[in-house]
Design an enzyme around this catalytic site. Structure first.
Site, PDB file in Angstrom:
ATOM      1  N   PHE A 184      47.110  33.298  42.816  1.00 56.27           N
ATOM      2  CA  PHE A 184      45.809  32.626  42.727  1.00 56.27           C
ATOM      3  C   PHE A 184      45.067  33.023  43.987  1.00 56.27           C
ATOM      4  CE2 PHE A 184      42.218  29.872  42.220  1.00 56.27           C
ATOM      5  CZ  PHE A 184      41.957  30.015  41.096  1.00 56.27           C
ATOM      6  N   VAL A 185      43.939  33.733  43.777  1.00 59.73           N
ATOM      7  CA  VAL A 185      43.173  34.370  44.959  1.00 59.73           C
ATOM      8  C   VAL A 185      41.580  33.659  44.570  1.00 59.73           C
ATOM      9  CG1 VAL A 185      44.351  36.432  45.351  1.00 59.73           C
ATOM     10  CG2 VAL A 185      42.466  36.361  43.626  1.00 59.73           C
ATOM     11  N   GLU A 234      32.886  42.084  36.081  1.00 64.11           N
ATOM     12  CA  GLU A 234      33.701  40.795  36.120  1.00 64.11           C
ATOM     13  C   GLU A 234      34.375  40.867  37.713  1.00 64.11           C
ATOM     14  OE1 GLU A 234      35.043  38.258  34.762  1.00 64.11           O
ATOM     15  OE2 GLU A 234      35.271  38.410  32.783  1.00 64.11           O
ATOM     16  N   ASP A 235      34.725  39.742  37.904  1.00 57.93           N
ATOM     17  CA  ASP A 235      35.306  39.186  39.018  1.00 57.93           C
ATOM     18  C   ASP A 235      36.907  39.580  38.809  1.00 57.93           C
ATOM     19  OD1 ASP A 235      35.958  37.076  37.370  1.00 57.93           O
ATOM     20  OD2 ASP A 235      35.653  35.364  38.804  1.00 57.93           O
ATOM     21  N   GLY A 268      31.566  34.125  39.289  1.00 58.49           N
ATOM     22  CA  GLY A 268      32.505  34.845  40.253  1.00 58.49           C
ATOM     23  C   GLY A 268      31.993  36.333  40.424  1.00 58.49           C
ATOM     24  N   ASP A 288      42.336  38.651  34.343  1.00 59.66           N
ATOM     25  CA  ASP A 288      43.904  37.843  34.246  1.00 59.66           C
ATOM     26  C   ASP A 288      44.661  37.855  32.781  1.00 59.66           C
ATOM     27  OD1 ASP A 288      45.593  36.234  35.392  1.00 59.66           O
ATOM     28  OD2 ASP A 288      44.678  34.424  35.099  1.00 59.66           O
ATOM     29  N   ARG A 291      33.842  30.586  47.117  1.00 61.03           N
ATOM     30  CA  ARG A 291      33.032  31.630  46.950  1.00 61.03           C
ATOM     31  C   ARG A 291      32.741  32.421  48.153  1.00 61.03           C
ATOM     32  NH1 ARG A 291      32.765  31.473  41.139  1.00 61.03           N
ATOM     33  NH2 ARG A 291      32.578  29.482  40.495  1.00 61.03           N
ATOM     34  N   ASP A 313      36.654  31.770  42.915  1.00 64.19           N
ATOM     35  CA  ASP A 313      36.559  30.174  43.506  1.00 64.19           C
ATOM     36  C   ASP A 313      37.735  29.484  43.179  1.00 64.19           C
ATOM     37  OD1 ASP A 313      35.967  30.056  40.744  1.00 64.19           O
ATOM     38  OD2 ASP A 313      35.435  27.942  40.871  1.00 64.19           O
ATOM     39  N   LYS A 334      44.866  41.658  37.417  1.00 65.86           N
ATOM     40  CA  LYS A 334      46.333  40.970  37.425  1.00 65.86           C
ATOM     41  C   LYS A 334      46.998  41.444  36.228  1.00 65.86           C
ATOM     42  CE  LYS A 334      45.333  36.474  39.590  1.00 65.86           C
ATOM     43  NZ  LYS A 334      45.576  34.956  39.220  1.00 65.86           N
TER      44      LYS A 334
HETATM   45  P1  IMP Z   1      41.247  35.772  31.666  1.00 70.56           P
HETATM   46  O1  IMP Z   1      40.209  35.218  30.494  1.00 70.56           O
HETATM   47  O2  IMP Z   1      42.470  34.826  31.936  1.00 70.56           O
HETATM   48  O3  IMP Z   1      41.335  37.203  31.960  1.00 70.56           O
HETATM   49  O4  IMP Z   1      40.375  34.973  32.975  1.00 70.56           O
HETATM   50  C1  IMP Z   1      39.220  35.591  33.706  1.00 70.56           C
HETATM   51  C2  IMP Z   1      38.619  34.535  34.416  1.00 70.56           C
HETATM   52  O5  IMP Z   1      39.615  33.488  35.068  1.00 70.56           O
HETATM   53  C3  IMP Z   1      38.272  35.149  35.699  1.00 70.56           C
HETATM   54  O6  IMP Z   1      36.705  35.640  35.321  1.00 70.56           O
HETATM   55  C4  IMP Z   1      38.102  33.922  36.897  1.00 70.56           C
HETATM   56  O7  IMP Z   1      36.991  32.996  36.644  1.00 70.56           O
HETATM   57  C5  IMP Z   1      39.356  33.269  36.427  1.00 70.56           C
HETATM   58  N1  IMP Z   1      40.518  33.595  37.515  1.00 70.56           N
HETATM   59  C6  IMP Z   1      41.614  34.196  37.004  1.00 70.56           C
HETATM   60  N2  IMP Z   1      42.468  34.341  37.995  1.00 70.56           N
HETATM   61  C7  IMP Z   1      41.698  33.932  38.975  1.00 70.56           C
HETATM   62  C8  IMP Z   1      42.164  33.823  40.493  1.00 70.56           C
HETATM   63  O8  IMP Z   1      43.324  34.231  40.891  1.00 70.56           O
HETATM   64  N3  IMP Z   1      41.350  33.418  41.378  1.00 70.56           N
HETATM   65  C9  IMP Z   1      40.170  32.712  40.697  1.00 70.56           C
HETATM   66  N4  IMP Z   1      39.695  32.814  39.412  1.00 70.56           N
HETATM   67  C10 IMP Z   1      40.703  33.325  38.404  1.00 70.56           C
END
Ligand code: IMP
Length: 188
Positions: A161-162, A108-109, A53, A112, A174, A168, A140
């Site tokens: 969700f983006v 990081e992308d 990402g 969340d 992507r 992706d 987020k």
């Molecule tokens: P976390 O571990 O919940 O913080 O998730 C991080 C990962 O979840 C990111 O690196 C993304 O790959 C994926 N992710 C979380 N939210 C989104 C979204 O809105 N769109 C796409 N990927 C997301």
């Protein structure tokens, strides 16, 4: 209109962050990061991209850094299927070089729940880098399950969700040049 353009029109609810906003913010982040590390007078900044990402954001960002940069990549899987975190983070590909005693910036992308970020900090921190910072394009904050923040954040976004600019949905979107909100019907 091409079939792909039609597909985007039907599945993207709104453009949350357009190309101009992305370019402007990436520029600002690069200036901020360059200034911070310039004061440390470092001879190497290891920029680690979290696959897949972060690659588009990372490639734009590093070209604007006024620093001696090397790059490496790490692949982690936190989502099994769909749009919600599974809570389990797996390392799919480790970095190629040692980071011990080096300045490290992880790209990081999106942060969340923060579970991926926590896993990355534990994993990379154990290798004793000289410094370890995180830069994320998107954040987020309302979805956080662990009390962690990135050091550099491009944009804070609502709980939607983006996709696009590297992000992706099941491998797709992507290459879309903006950050768009995917219609819930597209994944529910
Ligand atoms: P976390 O571990 O919940 O913080 O998730 C991080 C990962 O979840 C990111 O690196 C993304 O790959 C994926 N992710 C979380 N939210 C989104 C979204 O809105 N769109 C796409 N990927 C997301």
């Amino acid at each position: 209109m091409s079939a792909w353009q039609k597909h985007l029109d039907e599945n993207i609810e709104e453009i949350l962050i357009d190309e101009q906003m992305l370019a402007k913010r990436v520029n600002e982040l690069a200036k901020e990061i360059s200034a911070a590390y310039q004061t440390l007078d470092i001879d190497e900044l290891v920029v680690i991209g979290v696959l897949r990402g972060s690659v588009i954001f990372m490639s734009d960002l590093i070209r604007r850094l006024i620093l001696p940069v090397t790059i490496d990549f790490l692949a982690i899987s936190s989502y099994t299927k769909g749009t919600r975190t599974s809570g389990t983070v797996r390392i799919l590909k480790d970095i190629a070089e040692s980071i011990t005693d080096k300045h490290v910036l992880v790209i990081e992308d999106i942060v969340d729940t923060g579970l991926t970020l926590q896993c990355l900090l534990d994993l990379l921190g154990a290798r004793r880098p000289k410094s370890l910072k995180i830069c994320t394009l998107l954040d987020k904050p309302t979805r956080r399950l662990v009390d962690l923040e990135a050091d550099y954040v491009g944009f804070q976004i609502p709980d939607k969700f983006v996709v696009g600019y590297g992000l992706d949905y099941e491998g797709h979107y992507r290459q879309v040049p903006y950050i768009g909100v995917l219609k819930p019907e597209a994944y529910q």
